[in-house]
Scaffold this motif. Structure first.
Motif, PDB file in Angstrom:
ATOM      1  N   ARG A 150      25.463  68.924 -44.993  1.00  0.00           N
ATOM      2  CA  ARG A 150      26.639  68.090 -45.253  1.00  0.00           C
ATOM      3  C   ARG A 150      27.407  68.617 -46.466  1.00  0.00           C
ATOM      4  NH1 ARG A 150      25.880  61.718 -45.206  1.00  0.00           N
ATOM      5  NH2 ARG A 150      25.492  62.326 -43.048  1.00  0.00           N
ATOM      6  N   ARG A 151      26.686  68.955 -47.535  1.00  0.00           N
ATOM      7  CA  ARG A 151      27.331  69.490 -48.726  1.00  0.00           C
ATOM      8  C   ARG A 151      28.005  70.834 -48.415  1.00  0.00           C
ATOM      9  NH1 ARG A 151      24.969  72.528 -53.154  1.00  0.00           N
ATOM     10  NH2 ARG A 151      26.328  72.398 -55.013  1.00  0.00           N
ATOM     11  N   ALA A 152      27.312  71.671 -47.652  1.00  0.00           N
ATOM     12  CA  ALA A 152      27.898  72.958 -47.293  1.00  0.00           C
ATOM     13  C   ALA A 152      29.169  72.769 -46.472  1.00  0.00           C
ATOM     14  CB  ALA A 152      26.879  73.787 -46.525  1.00  0.00           C
ATOM     15  N   ALA A 153      29.169  71.779 -45.554  1.00  0.00           N
ATOM     16  CA  ALA A 153      30.357  71.521 -44.742  1.00  0.00           C
ATOM     17  C   ALA A 153      31.510  71.025 -45.599  1.00  0.00           C
ATOM     18  CB  ALA A 153      30.028  70.510 -43.649  1.00  0.00           C
ATOM     19  N   GLU A 154      31.229  70.201 -46.594  1.00  0.00           N
ATOM     20  CA  GLU A 154      32.278  69.726 -47.492  1.00  0.00           C
ATOM     21  C   GLU A 154      32.881  70.879 -48.286  1.00  0.00           C
ATOM     22  OE1 GLU A 154      30.351  66.799 -49.843  1.00  0.00           O
ATOM     23  OE2 GLU A 154      30.382  65.245 -48.269  1.00  0.00           O
ATOM     24  N   ILE A 155      32.037  71.806 -48.712  1.00  0.00           N
ATOM     25  CA  ILE A 155      32.543  72.974 -49.451  1.00  0.00           C
ATOM     26  C   ILE A 155      33.452  73.807 -48.554  1.00  0.00           C
ATOM     27  CG2 ILE A 155      31.865  75.129 -50.565  1.00  0.00           C
ATOM     28  CD1 ILE A 155      29.287  73.705 -51.434  1.00  0.00           C
ATOM     29  N   LEU A 156      33.040  74.016 -47.302  1.00  0.00           N
ATOM     30  CA  LEU A 156      33.864  74.773 -46.355  1.00  0.00           C
ATOM     31  C   LEU A 156      35.203  74.088 -46.130  1.00  0.00           C
ATOM     32  CD1 LEU A 156      31.283  76.447 -45.824  1.00  0.00           C
ATOM     33  CD2 LEU A 156      31.799  76.311 -43.385  1.00  0.00           C
ATOM     34  N   ALA A 157      35.200  72.765 -45.983  1.00  0.00           N
ATOM     35  CA  ALA A 157      36.435  72.034 -45.723  1.00  0.00           C
ATOM     36  C   ALA A 157      37.382  72.123 -46.919  1.00  0.00           C
ATOM     37  CB  ALA A 157      36.115  70.576 -45.405  1.00  0.00           C
ATOM     38  N   ARG A 158      36.853  71.950 -48.150  1.00  0.00           N
ATOM     39  CA  ARG A 158      37.706  72.043 -49.344  1.00  0.00           C
ATOM     40  C   ARG A 158      38.260  73.456 -49.500  1.00  0.00           C
ATOM     41  NH1 ARG A 158      33.522  69.065 -51.869  1.00  0.00           N
ATOM     42  NH2 ARG A 158      32.826  70.971 -52.917  1.00  0.00           N
ATOM     43  N   CYS A 159      37.395  74.438 -49.277  1.00  0.00           N
ATOM     44  CA  CYS A 159      37.815  75.824 -49.409  1.00  0.00           C
ATOM     45  C   CYS A 159      38.923  76.161 -48.410  1.00  0.00           C
ATOM     46  CB  CYS A 159      36.607  76.729 -49.217  1.00  0.00           C
ATOM     47  SG  CYS A 159      36.972  78.494 -49.302  1.00  0.00           S
ATOM     48  N   ALA A 160      38.745  75.748 -47.157  1.00  0.00           N
ATOM     49  CA  ALA A 160      39.731  76.055 -46.111  1.00  0.00           C
ATOM     50  C   ALA A 160      41.032  75.287 -46.338  1.00  0.00           C
ATOM     51  CB  ALA A 160      39.156  75.729 -44.744  1.00  0.00           C
ATOM     52  N   SER A 161      40.942  74.057 -46.809  1.00  0.00           N
ATOM     53  CA  SER A 161      42.149  73.270 -47.067  1.00  0.00           C
ATOM     54  C   SER A 161      42.976  73.902 -48.177  1.00  0.00           C
ATOM     55  CB  SER A 161      41.771  71.833 -47.431  1.00  0.00           C
ATOM     56  OG  SER A 161      41.105  71.200 -46.350  1.00  0.00           O
ATOM     57  N   ALA A 162      42.290  74.374 -49.234  1.00  0.00           N
ATOM     58  CA  ALA A 162      43.014  75.042 -50.318  1.00  0.00           C
ATOM     59  C   ALA A 162      43.663  76.328 -49.818  1.00  0.00           C
ATOM     60  CB  ALA A 162      42.058  75.332 -51.471  1.00  0.00           C
ATOM     61  N   TRP A 163      42.927  77.060 -48.987  1.00  0.00           N
ATOM     62  CA  TRP A 163      43.500  78.295 -48.434  1.00  0.00           C
ATOM     63  C   TRP A 163      44.708  77.984 -47.556  1.00  0.00           C
ATOM     64  CZ3 TRP A 163      44.205  79.770 -43.373  1.00  0.00           C
ATOM     65  CH2 TRP A 163      44.607  81.097 -43.172  1.00  0.00           C
ATOM     66  N   ALA A 164      44.624  76.911 -46.733  1.00  0.00           N
ATOM     67  CA  ALA A 164      45.727  76.546 -45.845  1.00  0.00           C
ATOM     68  C   ALA A 164      46.980  76.182 -46.624  1.00  0.00           C
ATOM     69  CB  ALA A 164      45.307  75.385 -44.944  1.00  0.00           C
ATOM     70  N   GLU A 165      46.813  75.582 -47.802  1.00  0.00           N
ATOM     71  CA  GLU A 165      47.977  75.280 -48.629  1.00  0.00           C
ATOM     72  C   GLU A 165      48.617  76.556 -49.151  1.00  0.00           C
ATOM     73  OE1 GLU A 165      46.844  72.607 -51.704  1.00  0.00           O
ATOM     74  OE2 GLU A 165      46.389  70.941 -50.329  1.00  0.00           O
ATOM     75  N   ASP A 166      47.778  77.531 -49.504  1.00  0.00           N
ATOM     76  CA  ASP A 166      48.313  78.800 -50.001  1.00  0.00           C
ATOM     77  C   ASP A 166      48.982  79.614 -48.902  1.00  0.00           C
ATOM     78  OD1 ASP A 166      47.292  78.116 -52.461  1.00  0.00           O
ATOM     79  OD2 ASP A 166      45.453  79.305 -52.235  1.00  0.00           O
ATOM     80  N   ARG A 167      48.503  79.447 -47.677  1.00  0.00           N
ATOM     81  CA  ARG A 167      49.029  80.225 -46.543  1.00  0.00           C
ATOM     82  C   ARG A 167      49.685  79.308 -45.510  1.00  0.00           C
ATOM     83  NH1 ARG A 167      49.388  85.380 -48.251  1.00  0.00           N
ATOM     84  NH2 ARG A 167      47.369  86.252 -48.930  1.00  0.00           N
ATOM     85  N   ALA A 168      50.532  78.430 -45.980  1.00  0.00           N
ATOM     86  CA  ALA A 168      51.139  77.442 -45.082  1.00  0.00           C
ATOM     87  C   ALA A 168      51.928  78.098 -43.950  1.00  0.00           C
ATOM     88  CB  ALA A 168      52.045  76.501 -45.878  1.00  0.00           C
ATOM     89  N   GLY A 169      52.518  79.278 -44.224  1.00  0.00           N
ATOM     90  CA  GLY A 169      53.284  79.959 -43.181  1.00  0.00           C
ATOM     91  C   GLY A 169      52.426  80.558 -42.089  1.00  0.00           C
ATOM     92  N   TRP A 170      51.137  80.697 -42.338  1.00  0.00           N
ATOM     93  CA  TRP A 170      50.235  81.251 -41.343  1.00  0.00           C
ATOM     94  C   TRP A 170      49.608  80.168 -40.458  1.00  0.00           C
ATOM     95  CZ3 TRP A 170      46.722  85.510 -43.982  1.00  0.00           C
ATOM     96  CH2 TRP A 170      47.546  86.459 -44.599  1.00  0.00           C
ATOM     97  N   VAL A 171      49.445  78.989 -41.036  1.00  0.00           N
ATOM     98  CA  VAL A 171      48.627  77.946 -40.408  1.00  0.00           C
ATOM     99  C   VAL A 171      49.403  77.232 -39.312  1.00  0.00           C
ATOM    100  CG1 VAL A 171      47.323  75.822 -40.817  1.00  0.00           C
ATOM    101  CG2 VAL A 171      47.295  77.667 -42.508  1.00  0.00           C
ATOM    102  N   ALA A 172      48.718  76.956 -38.192  1.00  0.00           N
ATOM    103  CA  ALA A 172      49.357  76.292 -37.054  1.00  0.00           C
ATOM    104  C   ALA A 172      48.651  74.993 -36.664  1.00  0.00           C
ATOM    105  CB  ALA A 172      49.379  77.223 -35.844  1.00  0.00           C
ATOM    106  N   GLY A 173      47.716  74.515 -37.485  1.00  0.00           N
ATOM    107  CA  GLY A 173      47.004  73.293 -37.141  1.00  0.00           C
ATOM    108  C   GLY A 173      46.026  72.915 -38.236  1.00  0.00           C
TER     109      GLY A 173
END
Length: 282
Positions: free
Chosen positions: A199-222
């Motif tokens: 569960r902790r590992a999944a939360e880390i993945l979600a936070r990491c990916a969300s931060a990346w998606a904000e940085d790469r908003a032009g790439w993200v489609a969902g």
């Protein structure tokens, strides 16, 4: 001599001369009309098939339009030639029925002898007409994956990532996957020790990916998707991170996500046993 004299008189009589001139004029008009029809049809087809400047994938659309136009020009040209020939034969009092019958028999013979050619050409025509595949797309067909370099009436050529140019007859392209349309998922599968806090590992993945998606908003489609457990064994437990992205950025997205996930888990003290390999480069 009398027969030749009578024949010469008949051929040079005013009525015969008028009939010959009338036939020549009719033939000339038929030829001129055929040439005009071919020219007008060429211009109309070019205008109808040409994409508007500035549209998406303009070069690919123009290439497809040129291939289709070339085919349709040939079809129209030969059809006009055939009709004009029949009309000319009628003008000179030649029965065209035998010609039509011979053409039908020849068509049947050619159809039986060139079934593969006809199949590939028809498939190529509809492939170009539908636009399901365009030059520059990455497709997977018949176990082959590569970037489309050329589409003709008979075959489609794709280049593998390793450089080989693969030629596929259009008749064999009955089921394929286009990896360049809509969106693709950038997927990272992380394997951690079986006793790790998933569960902790999944939360880390979600936070990491969300931060990346904000940085790469032009790439993200969902939205970011995290599956906390896709596989478990005594050797380790696997989590899956997926982010829908535009096809052109899939490989770069996966590479960046792997780096960020690795660093984030390492900072949190979660051991990483394996990360998924790269997807097919595009």
């Amino acid at each position: 001599m009398d027969l030749a004299r009578h024949l010469l008189v008949d051929l040079t009589s005013p009525a015969a001369v008028v009939a010959v001139l009338r036939t020549l004029v009719a033939v000339a008009l038929i030829v001129a009309a055929a040439a005009a029809a071919i020219t007008l049809s060429r211009r109309a087809l070019d205008r109808a098939l040409s994409p508007a400047p500035g549209v998406r994938d303009y070069e690919a659309r123009m290439s497809r339009a040129q291939t289709l136009a070339s085919l349709l020009h040939s079809v129209v040209r030969y059809a006009v030639y055939f009709v004009a020939l029949v009309m000319v034969l009628r003008q000179i009092n030649v029965d065209a029925t035998a010609l039509l019958a011979s053409a039908g028999i020849a068509g049947i013979a050619v159809g039986f002898g060139a079934q593969t050619l006809v199949r590939d050409s028809i498939a190529g025509f509809f492939l170009l007409l539908d636009g399901a595949i365009q030059v520059g797309d990455v497709i997977s067909v018949g176990g082959e994956t590569g970037r489309v370099e050329q589409i003709t009436l008979r075959h489609t050529q794709i280049r593998r990532y390793t450089g080989e140019l693969v030629t596929i007859p259009n008749g064999e392209i009955t089921r394929f996957a286009n990896l360049s349309r809509g969106f693709l998922r950038a997927v990272v599968v992380v394997t951690v020790p079986p006793d790790a806090d998933l569960r902790r590992a999944a939360e880390i993945l979600a936070r990491c990916a969300s931060a990346w998606a904000e940085d790469r908003a032009g790439w993200v489609a969902g939205p970011v998707e995290v599956d906390p457990l896709v596989e478990w064994s005594a050797a380790g437990a696997s989590l899956r991170l997926a982010v829908p992205v535009r096809p052109a950025y899939r490989v770069e997205a996966e590479a960046e996500l792997r780096r960020r996930v690795r660093d984030a888990l390492a900072q949190a003290g979660v051991a990483v046993q394996a990360l998924s390999p790269s997807a097919w480069p595009m």
